[in-house]
Motif scaffolding. Structure first.
Motif, PDB file in Angstrom:
ATOM      1  N   LEU A 207       0.872  -1.165   0.000  1.00 41.58           N
ATOM      2  CA  LEU A 207       0.000   0.000   0.000  1.00 41.58           C
ATOM      3  C   LEU A 207       0.908   1.212   0.000  1.00 41.58           C
ATOM      4  O   LEU A 207       1.563   1.519   1.006  1.00 41.58           O
ATOM      5  CB  LEU A 207      -0.917   0.008   1.223  1.00 41.58           C
ATOM      6  N   GLY A 208       0.993   1.879  -1.162  1.00 39.07           N
ATOM      7  CA  GLY A 208       1.944   2.973  -1.287  1.00 39.07           C
ATOM      8  C   GLY A 208       3.365   2.470  -1.076  1.00 39.07           C
ATOM      9  O   GLY A 208       3.773   1.464  -1.654  1.00 39.07           O
ATOM     10  N   PRO A 209       4.128   3.090  -0.159  1.00 40.67           N
ATOM     11  CA  PRO A 209       5.514   2.654   0.071  1.00 40.67           C
ATOM     12  C   PRO A 209       5.635   1.490   1.060  1.00 40.67           C
ATOM     13  O   PRO A 209       6.745   1.046   1.351  1.00 40.67           O
ATOM     14  CB  PRO A 209       6.174   3.913   0.643  1.00 40.67           C
ATOM     15  N   TYR A 210       4.495   1.014   1.605  1.00 40.29           N
ATOM     16  CA  TYR A 210       4.542  -0.071   2.593  1.00 40.29           C
ATOM     17  C   TYR A 210       4.346  -1.418   1.904  1.00 40.29           C
ATOM     18  O   TYR A 210       3.364  -1.634   1.182  1.00 40.29           O
ATOM     19  CB  TYR A 210       3.471   0.128   3.658  1.00 40.29           C
ATOM     20  N   PHE A 211       5.292  -2.332   2.133  1.00 44.10           N
ATOM     21  CA  PHE A 211       5.246  -3.674   1.556  1.00 44.10           C
ATOM     22  C   PHE A 211       5.260  -4.691   2.693  1.00 44.10           C
ATOM     23  O   PHE A 211       5.995  -4.536   3.680  1.00 44.10           O
ATOM     24  CB  PHE A 211       6.455  -3.916   0.648  1.00 44.10           C
ATOM     25  N   HIS A 212       4.447  -5.751   2.518  1.00 44.92           N
ATOM     26  CA  HIS A 212       4.330  -6.750   3.587  1.00 44.92           C
ATOM     27  C   HIS A 212       4.149  -8.125   2.955  1.00 44.92           C
ATOM     28  O   HIS A 212       3.399  -8.284   1.995  1.00 44.92           O
ATOM     29  CB  HIS A 212       3.132  -6.407   4.485  1.00 44.92           C
ATOM     30  N   GLY A 213       4.879  -9.110   3.480  1.00 50.02           N
ATOM     31  CA  GLY A 213       4.765 -10.487   3.025  1.00 50.02           C
ATOM     32  C   GLY A 213       4.766 -11.433   4.203  1.00 50.02           C
ATOM     33  O   GLY A 213       4.758 -11.009   5.362  1.00 50.02           O
ATOM     34  N   THR A 214       4.772 -12.727   3.921  1.00 52.98           N
ATOM     35  CA  THR A 214       4.718 -13.714   4.998  1.00 52.98           C
ATOM     36  C   THR A 214       5.978 -13.705   5.856  1.00 52.98           C
ATOM     37  O   THR A 214       5.945 -14.134   7.016  1.00 52.98           O
ATOM     38  CB  THR A 214       4.510 -15.115   4.404  1.00 52.98           C
ATOM     39  N   ASN A 215       7.105 -13.216   5.322  1.00 47.94           N
ATOM     40  CA  ASN A 215       8.355 -13.213   6.103  1.00 47.94           C
ATOM     41  C   ASN A 215       9.064 -11.858   6.082  1.00 47.94           C
ATOM     42  O   ASN A 215      10.259 -11.790   6.361  1.00 47.94           O
ATOM     43  CB  ASN A 215       9.301 -14.293   5.581  1.00 47.94           C
ATOM     44  N   TYR A 216       8.332 -10.790   5.749  1.00 45.65           N
ATOM     45  CA  TYR A 216       8.975  -9.475   5.733  1.00 45.65           C
ATOM     46  C   TYR A 216       7.930  -8.364   5.799  1.00 45.65           C
ATOM     47  O   TYR A 216       6.751  -8.577   5.518  1.00 45.65           O
ATOM     48  CB  TYR A 216       9.809  -9.304   4.454  1.00 45.65           C
ATOM     49  N   TRP A 217       8.411  -7.193   6.186  1.00 47.60           N
ATOM     50  CA  TRP A 217       7.659  -5.957   5.987  1.00 47.60           C
ATOM     51  C   TRP A 217       8.677  -4.864   5.684  1.00 47.60           C
ATOM     52  O   TRP A 217       9.840  -4.946   6.076  1.00 47.60           O
ATOM     53  CB  TRP A 217       6.786  -5.596   7.187  1.00 47.60           C
ATOM     54  N   MET A 218       8.269  -3.839   4.954  1.00 49.82           N
ATOM     55  CA  MET A 218       9.185  -2.791   4.563  1.00 49.82           C
ATOM     56  C   MET A 218       8.416  -1.507   4.335  1.00 49.82           C
ATOM     57  O   MET A 218       7.372  -1.503   3.680  1.00 49.82           O
ATOM     58  CB  MET A 218       9.935  -3.177   3.278  1.00 49.82           C
ATOM     59  N   LEU A 219       8.920  -0.420   4.917  1.00 51.60           N
ATOM     60  CA  LEU A 219       8.414   0.922   4.630  1.00 51.60           C
ATOM     61  C   LEU A 219       9.502   1.596   3.803  1.00 51.60           C
ATOM     62  O   LEU A 219      10.433   2.202   4.353  1.00 51.60           O
ATOM     63  CB  LEU A 219       8.132   1.698   5.912  1.00 51.60           C
ATOM     64  N   PHE A 220       9.386   1.410   2.488  1.00 49.49           N
ATOM     65  CA  PHE A 220      10.458   1.811   1.585  1.00 49.49           C
ATOM     66  C   PHE A 220      10.583   3.330   1.524  1.00 49.49           C
ATOM     67  O   PHE A 220       9.579   4.028   1.469  1.00 49.49           O
ATOM     68  CB  PHE A 220      10.132   1.257   0.186  1.00 49.49           C
ATOM     69  N   PRO A 221      11.818   3.884   1.578  1.00 54.25           N
ATOM     70  CA  PRO A 221      13.116   3.195   1.693  1.00 54.25           C
ATOM     71  C   PRO A 221      13.706   3.263   3.087  1.00 54.25           C
ATOM     72  O   PRO A 221      14.918   3.148   3.242  1.00 54.25           O
ATOM     73  CB  PRO A 221      13.971   4.002   0.724  1.00 54.25           C
ATOM     74  N   LEU A 222      12.874   3.451   4.141  1.00 52.60           N
ATOM     75  CA  LEU A 222      13.418   3.786   5.454  1.00 52.60           C
ATOM     76  C   LEU A 222      13.573   2.605   6.397  1.00 52.60           C
ATOM     77  O   LEU A 222      14.541   2.542   7.153  1.00 52.60           O
ATOM     78  CB  LEU A 222      12.523   4.842   6.120  1.00 52.60           C
ATOM     79  N   ALA A 223      12.614   1.702   6.421  1.00 51.56           N
ATOM     80  CA  ALA A 223      12.595   0.690   7.480  1.00 51.56           C
ATOM     81  C   ALA A 223      12.068  -0.629   6.944  1.00 51.56           C
ATOM     82  O   ALA A 223      11.358  -0.669   5.940  1.00 51.56           O
ATOM     83  CB  ALA A 223      11.743   1.168   8.652  1.00 51.56           C
ATOM     84  N   GLY A 224      12.429  -1.710   7.658  1.00 54.34           N
ATOM     85  CA  GLY A 224      11.938  -3.018   7.248  1.00 54.34           C
ATOM     86  C   GLY A 224      12.399  -4.106   8.179  1.00 54.34           C
ATOM     87  O   GLY A 224      13.287  -3.907   9.025  1.00 54.34           O
ATOM     88  N   SER A 225      11.778  -5.282   8.038  1.00 55.37           N
ATOM     89  CA  SER A 225      12.147  -6.441   8.839  1.00 55.37           C
ATOM     90  C   SER A 225      11.999  -7.677   7.960  1.00 55.37           C
ATOM     91  O   SER A 225      11.042  -7.789   7.185  1.00 55.37           O
ATOM     92  CB  SER A 225      11.247  -6.556  10.076  1.00 55.37           C
ATOM     93  N   LEU A 226      12.979  -8.612   8.093  1.00 53.85           N
ATOM     94  CA  LEU A 226      13.010  -9.804   7.244  1.00 53.85           C
ATOM     95  C   LEU A 226      13.357 -11.004   8.086  1.00 53.85           C
ATOM     96  O   LEU A 226      14.293 -10.966   8.898  1.00 53.85           O
ATOM     97  CB  LEU A 226      14.044  -9.633   6.129  1.00 53.85           C
ATOM     98  N   THR A 227      12.598 -12.110   7.904  1.00 59.30           N
ATOM     99  CA  THR A 227      12.934 -13.392   8.514  1.00 59.30           C
ATOM    100  C   THR A 227      13.685 -14.224   7.487  1.00 59.30           C
ATOM    101  O   THR A 227      13.165 -14.508   6.401  1.00 59.30           O
ATOM    102  CB  THR A 227      11.670 -14.133   8.974  1.00 59.30           C
TER     103      THR A 227
END
Length: 301
Positions: A207-227
């Protein structure tokens, strides 16, 4: 004049002058009780009057006209110039033909048959496919393809397209479709997308710059988390902070601003400082080329 001549020939044979007739069922040939013999004249390929092998009589002056009559009476087929007619056809060449259930108006304005209708100048038509589907096209505005049971196989109206996998609206780059893998994707490009897997479970979205999946999330280009595949996780707030944990939840490494630390090391890159912990072997620390110190496990140099 030529038509009058043909009509006179038909009348002389005491035969009807209507269009060709279906040939009646044949009867066993019997000898002519009058004792008269038919006259055969064959000046092929121009003039001909003779009995054909099937028993019919043909009189012709090629290519102007011909008439074929049946022994039981009636006309089997005939033509005058470019008009032809027979038991299953009528033609006025080159403008019109009708053969069995097929009709054409030439040059091809309309072509029809038992399972099709075509209007080539309008790029429009309707026809049945080999698998039983029925397609209707009014090019380029519309098409509809139905299944043999009457369901919708595919359709389009202007820029809107739909089939059994979903729909698309090209001007807005928007769609909702099932992919070959079985997943279902919804797109409102470039603002939003959502994907479910083949079992209907959430797989990924943005949604806009926010990306989310089963093993990650990302607020591009500033923040994110990945398994990661080894179940460790990394979280970043670029460039201020990051942290990595193993699958037990223990911190493996992190940084806050210019300070970086791992399980057995630390570093401040702007100051060219770094230290190592060797366990029972002691520790080591450097400050660029200006300072170096190594200690044992009691902290003595």
């Amino acid at each position: 004049m030529l038509i009058h001549l043909v009509a006179g020939l038909l009348l002389a044979q005491a035969l009807p002058t209507t269009l060709a007739q279906e040939e009646p069922a044949r009867k066993p040939q019997q000898e002519d009780p009058s004792g008269e013999f038919p006259v055969n004249l064959n000046l092929w390929p121009v003039l001909e009057t003779r009995t054909l092998p099937d028993g019919n009589r043909r009189h012709s002056l090629w290519p102007l006209f011909h008439v074929t009559t049946m022994p039981q009476g009636g006309v089997h087929s005939w033509h005058v110039l470019n008009f032809l007619t027979g038991p299953n056809y009528h033609m006025f060449l080159p403008l019109y033909y009708s053969v069995d259930e097929h009709v054409g108006i030439l040059p091809p304005l309309v072509l029809t048959g038992p399972d099709y209708f075509l209007a080539p100048p309008l790029l429009s038509g309707r026809w049945r496919h080999a698998d039983g589907d029925l397609s209707t096209w009014v090019t380029p505005l519309f098409h509809l393809t139905n299944t043999p049971e009457g369901g919708v196989r595919s359709l389009h109206v202007g820029p809107y397209y739909q089939d059994e996998k979903g729909w698309l609206f090209y001007p807005l780059l928007t769609s909702h479709r099932r992919q070959d893998s079985g997943s279902m994707e919804t797109w409102v490009t470039p603002l939003f997308h959502w994907t479910d897997d083949s079992d209907g479970n959430f797989h990924r979205m943005h949604l806009g710059p926010y990306f989310h999946g089963t093993n990650y999330w990302m607020l591009f280009p500033l923040a994110g988390s990945l398994t990661h595949d080894d179940e460790s996780t990394s979280t970043w707030i670029t460039p201020l902070f990051h942290q990595t944990r193993n699958k037990q939840g223990e911190i493996e490494d992190y940084h806050v601003g210019p300070y970086f630390e791992g399980k057995d090391w630390w570093s401040i890159p702007p100051l060219l400082m770094k230290g190592w912990d060797y366990g029972d072997a002691g520790s080591e620390m450097t400050l660029g080329l200006f300072f170096w110190m190594k200690t044992d496990k009691e902290g003595l140099a």
